[in-house]
Design a protein around this motif. Structure first.
Motif, PDB file in Angstrom:
ATOM      1  N   LYS A  23      39.872   6.215 -31.382  1.00  0.00           N
ATOM      2  CA  LYS A  23      40.165   4.567 -31.219  1.00  0.00           C
ATOM      3  C   LYS A  23      41.177   4.438 -30.156  1.00  0.00           C
ATOM      4  CE  LYS A  23      41.285   0.610 -33.765  1.00  0.00           C
ATOM      5  NZ  LYS A  23      41.680  -0.142 -35.149  1.00  0.00           N
ATOM      6  N   SER A 126      30.275   5.078 -34.813  1.00  0.00           N
ATOM      7  CA  SER A 126      29.270   4.113 -34.423  1.00  0.00           C
ATOM      8  C   SER A 126      28.800   3.430 -35.662  1.00  0.00           C
ATOM      9  CB  SER A 126      28.093   4.966 -33.775  1.00  0.00           C
ATOM     10  OG  SER A 126      27.774   5.713 -34.455  1.00  0.00           O
ATOM     11  N   ILE A 129      30.833   0.178 -35.997  1.00  0.00           N
ATOM     12  CA  ILE A 129      30.546  -0.607 -34.905  1.00  0.00           C
ATOM     13  C   ILE A 129      29.431  -1.380 -35.047  1.00  0.00           C
ATOM     14  CG2 ILE A 129      30.402  -0.711 -32.316  1.00  0.00           C
ATOM     15  CD1 ILE A 129      32.391   1.505 -32.168  1.00  0.00           C
ATOM     16  N   PHE A 135      27.618  -6.285 -32.207  1.00  0.00           N
ATOM     17  CA  PHE A 135      27.016  -4.875 -31.885  1.00  0.00           C
ATOM     18  C   PHE A 135      25.897  -4.699 -32.958  1.00  0.00           C
ATOM     19  CE2 PHE A 135      31.537  -4.464 -30.870  1.00  0.00           C
ATOM     20  CZ  PHE A 135      31.493  -4.365 -29.680  1.00  0.00           C
ATOM     21  N   VAL A 145      36.675   3.370 -26.356  1.00  0.00           N
ATOM     22  CA  VAL A 145      37.340   2.300 -26.411  1.00  0.00           C
ATOM     23  C   VAL A 145      38.819   2.401 -25.939  1.00  0.00           C
ATOM     24  CG1 VAL A 145      38.048   3.069 -28.969  1.00  0.00           C
ATOM     25  CG2 VAL A 145      38.179   0.537 -28.324  1.00  0.00           C
ATOM     26  N   TYR A 151      35.639  -2.246 -26.055  1.00  0.00           N
ATOM     27  CA  TYR A 151      34.605  -0.995 -26.182  1.00  0.00           C
ATOM     28  C   TYR A 151      33.646  -0.926 -24.753  1.00  0.00           C
ATOM     29  CZ  TYR A 151      35.380  -0.704 -31.095  1.00  0.00           C
ATOM     30  OH  TYR A 151      35.893   0.011 -32.212  1.00  0.00           O
ATOM     31  N   TYR A 174      34.796 -10.114 -30.891  1.00  0.00           N
ATOM     32  CA  TYR A 174      34.288  -9.091 -29.708  1.00  0.00           C
ATOM     33  C   TYR A 174      33.200 -10.075 -29.080  1.00  0.00           C
ATOM     34  CZ  TYR A 174      36.478  -4.784 -30.763  1.00  0.00           C
ATOM     35  OH  TYR A 174      37.652  -3.957 -30.922  1.00  0.00           O
TER      36      TYR A 174
END
Length: 293
Positions: A23, A126, A129, A135, A145, A151, A174
């Motif tokens: 991260k 993933s 995410i 996403f 990221v 990202y 996001y």
């Protein structure tokens, strides 16, 4: 890229699938003025650091001739090092860890039966995410990221087509992933991005200019916020073999990447060789910056 390369790529994804992406880079710790890393002499498993010529990383300890080692990563505090291995007696991809305790590194321990536990150290994965807007339901293969949460994700199909996109965190939400420009998205098999914590540079691998093996490229962020041209890491890093998966150590000093190739036996069957290499990133970056102007 040959079909067998796709299989190697998928083999790598079996364990990672983005789940081992960190991260934040350890440089964030350094920015706070906290020396959380092991002493420099011990930091890289006690290995002698390379210069501008890439060197095999930890031969005999991590990198071997009998196996293919393809995953390699330090935890942000650089007190744990993970790598995977396949080939020889390891019929399936097997994860290992080495830990820095009591001023020394432990021997590599096999974690093949407890991978999920250790994936938690590299969140977000993933799967998490893909459950977040925007996403959700996107066919993301992997990501990197930045420290501020931007990202950079990539999409890749079996025919080699695909691209990198980025999504910024704005007011706690996001943005929809936006396809990056042609400086980044040119060539085939565009994959394995790595972004600097401060987003001053972005690295990835791709096949460009008719090449049939991937090389590693870097783009530097311009003052106006745009990305500069893709710059090859040069012939000391990029060779006729496969160079992939760039990753800078959490202290920002060394670039790790995978170098390998496909070999043929006398009976016509084929097999893979490949290991992690490392190179002085501070020196390399200075050389590359000269070429960016």
């Amino acid at each position: 890229m040959k079909n067998s390369t796709v299989l190697l790529f998928l083999m790598f994804l079996m364990l990672t699938s983005g789940g081992f992406a960190q991260k934040s880079n350890g440089q964030a710790f350094a920015a706070k003025g906290k020396d959380v890393f092991p002493p420099f002499k011990d930091r890289y498993l006690g290995q002698k650091p390379p210069g501008l010529v890439p060197q095999l990383f930890a031969p005999g300890m991590v990198s071997t001739k009998k196996h293919v080692e393809s995953l390699y990563t330090f935890t942000p505090d650089m007190k744990e090092f993970y790598f995977n291995r396949v080939g020889g007696k390891y019929k399936k991809t097997t994860l290992f860890v080495m830990q820095y305790k009591n001023n020394q590194w432990s021997k590599a321990s096999n974690l093949s039966t407890d991978i999920k536990k250790y994936r938690g150290r590299f969140k977000p994965g993933s799967s998490k995410i893909k459950n977040l807007a925007p996403f959700k339901d996107l066919p993301i293969i992997g990501f990197t990221v930045s420290s501020k949460g931007t990202y950079y994700v990539y999409f890749l199909k079996r025919d080699g087509s695909g691209h990198l996109s980025c999504s910024r965190l704005v007011n706690g939400k996001y943005e929809k992933p936006e396809k990056m420009d042609k400086h980044i998205n040119s060539g085939k098999w565009i994959a394995h991005p790595f972004v600097a914590p401060d987003e001053s540079y972005l690295m990835w691998d791709a096949e460009k200019n008719g090449a049939n093996t991937p090389d590693i490229y870097i783009s530097f962020r311009r003052k106006d916020g745009s990305w500069g041209p893709a710059i090859s890491l040069g012939d000391k890093v990029n060779t006729a073999a496969y160079e992939q998966r760039p990753r800078v150590t959490p202290d920002g000093k060394y670039l790790f990447f995978w170098r390998g190739d496909k070999k043929a036996r006398k009976d016509g069957s084929t097999y893979w060789v490949g290991n992690p290499y490392w190179v002085d990133f501070i020196q390399l970056r200075k050389e590359l910056l000269k070429n960016s102007h």
